[in-house]
Each structure stands twice: as C-alpha cells, then as structure tokens.
Design a protein around this motif. Structure first.
Motif, short mmCIF file in Angstrom:
data_model
loop_
_atom_site.label_atom_id
_atom_site.label_comp_id
_atom_site.label_asym_id
_atom_site.label_seq_id
_atom_site.Cartn_x
_atom_site.Cartn_y
_atom_site.Cartn_z
N ASN A 232 1.49 15.02 -12.17
CA ASN A 232 2.87 15.12 -12.35
C ASN A 232 3.18 16.37 -13.23
OD1 ASN A 232 3.26 13.40 -10.15
ND2 ASN A 232 4.14 11.64 -11.39
N SER A 233 2.95 15.90 -14.39
CA SER A 233 3.28 17.02 -15.57
C SER A 233 2.79 18.43 -15.38
CB SER A 233 2.66 16.56 -16.73
OG SER A 233 1.41 16.87 -16.94
N GLN A 234 1.82 18.75 -14.53
CA GLN A 234 1.35 19.88 -13.94
C GLN A 234 1.76 20.47 -12.90
OE1 GLN A 234 -0.49 22.01 -16.47
NE2 GLN A 234 0.32 20.21 -17.73
N ASN A 235 2.73 19.71 -12.00
CA ASN A 235 3.05 19.68 -10.74
C ASN A 235 2.19 20.06 -9.66
OD1 ASN A 235 5.93 19.79 -11.27
ND2 ASN A 235 5.51 21.79 -12.35
N ILE A 236 1.10 19.16 -9.81
CA ILE A 236 -0.06 19.07 -8.74
C ILE A 236 0.18 17.86 -8.14
CG2 ILE A 236 -2.58 18.65 -8.53
CD1 ILE A 236 -2.79 20.05 -11.38
N SER A 237 0.18 18.26 -6.48
CA SER A 237 -0.20 17.05 -5.81
C SER A 237 -1.50 16.45 -5.65
CB SER A 237 0.26 17.59 -4.30
OG SER A 237 0.03 16.62 -3.11
N LEU A 238 -1.64 15.25 -5.82
CA LEU A 238 -2.89 14.61 -5.78
C LEU A 238 -3.21 14.69 -4.27
CD1 LEU A 238 -2.75 12.16 -8.52
CD2 LEU A 238 -4.17 14.00 -8.50
N SER A 239 -2.58 14.48 -3.32
CA SER A 239 -2.97 14.49 -1.86
C SER A 239 -3.51 15.62 -1.65
CB SER A 239 -1.52 14.16 -1.17
OG SER A 239 -1.12 12.82 -1.24
N LYS B 5 1.01 -0.94 0.02
CA LYS B 5 -0.04 -0.10 -0.12
C LYS B 5 0.88 1.33 -0.08
CE LYS B 5 -3.81 -2.21 2.35
NZ LYS B 5 -4.64 -2.33 3.60
N GLU B 6 0.70 2.00 -1.11
CA GLU B 6 1.52 3.22 -1.17
C GLU B 6 0.71 4.43 -0.87
OE1 GLU B 6 4.56 3.15 -4.48
OE2 GLU B 6 3.58 1.28 -5.11
N SER B 7 1.47 5.47 -0.22
CA SER B 7 0.64 6.80 -0.22
C SER B 7 0.78 7.35 -1.83
CB SER B 7 1.36 7.69 0.41
OG SER B 7 2.74 8.04 0.06
N MET B 8 -0.22 8.15 -1.88
CA MET B 8 -0.48 8.96 -3.29
C MET B 8 1.03 9.64 -3.33
SD MET B 8 -2.09 9.28 -5.68
CE MET B 8 -3.79 8.92 -5.13
N GLN B 9 1.48 10.23 -2.33
CA GLN B 9 2.97 10.99 -2.87
C GLN B 9 3.86 9.84 -3.20
OE1 GLN B 9 4.38 12.88 0.73
NE2 GLN B 9 6.09 13.69 -0.42
N ASP B 10 3.73 8.72 -2.69
CA ASP B 10 4.70 7.67 -3.00
C ASP B 10 4.35 6.99 -4.80
OD1 ASP B 10 5.99 7.68 -0.66
OD2 ASP B 10 5.12 5.92 0.01
N MET B 11 3.26 7.04 -4.59
CA MET B 11 2.65 6.79 -6.18
C MET B 11 3.17 7.73 -7.23
SD MET B 11 -0.94 4.85 -5.74
CE MET B 11 -1.83 5.69 -4.37
N GLN B 12 3.08 9.05 -6.89
CA GLN B 12 3.26 10.04 -7.65
C GLN B 12 4.90 10.06 -7.83
OE1 GLN B 12 0.74 13.50 -6.23
NE2 GLN B 12 1.52 13.93 -8.30
N LYS B 13 5.52 9.87 -7.02
CA LYS B 13 7.10 9.76 -7.16
C LYS B 13 7.43 8.78 -7.87
CE LYS B 13 11.45 9.60 -4.46
NZ LYS B 13 11.98 9.62 -2.90
N ARG B 14 6.89 7.43 -7.76
CA ARG B 14 7.13 6.09 -8.48
C ARG B 14 6.89 6.31 -10.01
NH1 ARG B 14 5.06 0.09 -6.86
NH2 ARG B 14 5.98 -1.00 -8.54
#
Length: 116
Positions: A80-87, A4-13
């Motif tokens: 990511n392409s728009q530098n938006i944090s989904l969290s 289970k990954e956090s949204m931040q982890d998913m965005q980084k991955r």
C-alpha cells in the motif's frame, strides 16, 4: 468463521486502518525490518513444530497461522505504501512461474492427463 476477503479488499481494509493515524505507513526501510522480524518469528514457530528446539514453558502459544497473518499484514502495508496492487503482482508472478516452470517438476499422473 472468518470472512474470505479478496486481496483488493484486504489492501483497502489495511489502508482504512492505517489512515486513521497521523503516523501513517512506516518508511520502506522500517517495514522491511518489521517484515524480517516477522519472518524470524515464523521461523521460530516452524523450528518449534518441526525442528529440534521445543518451546520453553514460559513461551507464548503462537502458531504458524498467526505469524503468517502478521507477515501478510506487513506485506500489505508495504505494498500500500508503494501503491502496488498485490493482486496484479501475484497475477504477474504466477503467470511467470506457470510459464517458466511448467516442465520443471514431475507431474502427478492424473494431472498430466488433465493438461493434455
């Protein structure tokens, strides 16, 4: 079992994956088109499972889970392409919904007792 990954982890991955290619992220318009394609694939799966359109014997076995995963990947790419944090985007949206719609729906009796 998957991690289970956090949204931040998913965005980084996703960013680490996309960053290894010269092409990088697609343009916003291309990603919107891709998102729309994936929505269509999810709609097809929902229609097969709950609608009146059975799968053809020649069709691949896809699942709603797989299609939602595809949608999530494209959404993360777009963010990511728009530098938006989904969290952060989710936090703002759920706060808005919990405030605006708090009395919109009929609460389950046991839930009402907990909220008082």
């Amino acid at each position: 079992m998957y991690n289970k990954e956090s949204m931040q982890d998913m965005q980084k991955r996703v960013d680490q994956y996309i960053s290894q290619f010269e092409e990088g992220y697609f343009s916003p318009l291309s990603m919107l088109a891709r998102f729309t394609e994936e929505i269509g694939e999810l709609a097809r799966e929902v229609n097969h499972q709950y609608g009146e359109k059975p799968k053809k014997s020649s069709e691949n076995d896809n699942t709603m889970e797989a299609e939602l995963g595809d949608l999530l990947f494209v959404m993360i790419c777009f963010a990511n392409s728009q530098n938006i944090s989904l969290s952060e985007a989710f936090a703002k949206t759920i706060n808005k919904i919990e405030t605006r719609d708090k009395d919109r729906w009929t609460r389950i009796a046991s839930q009402e007792d907990n909220n008082e």
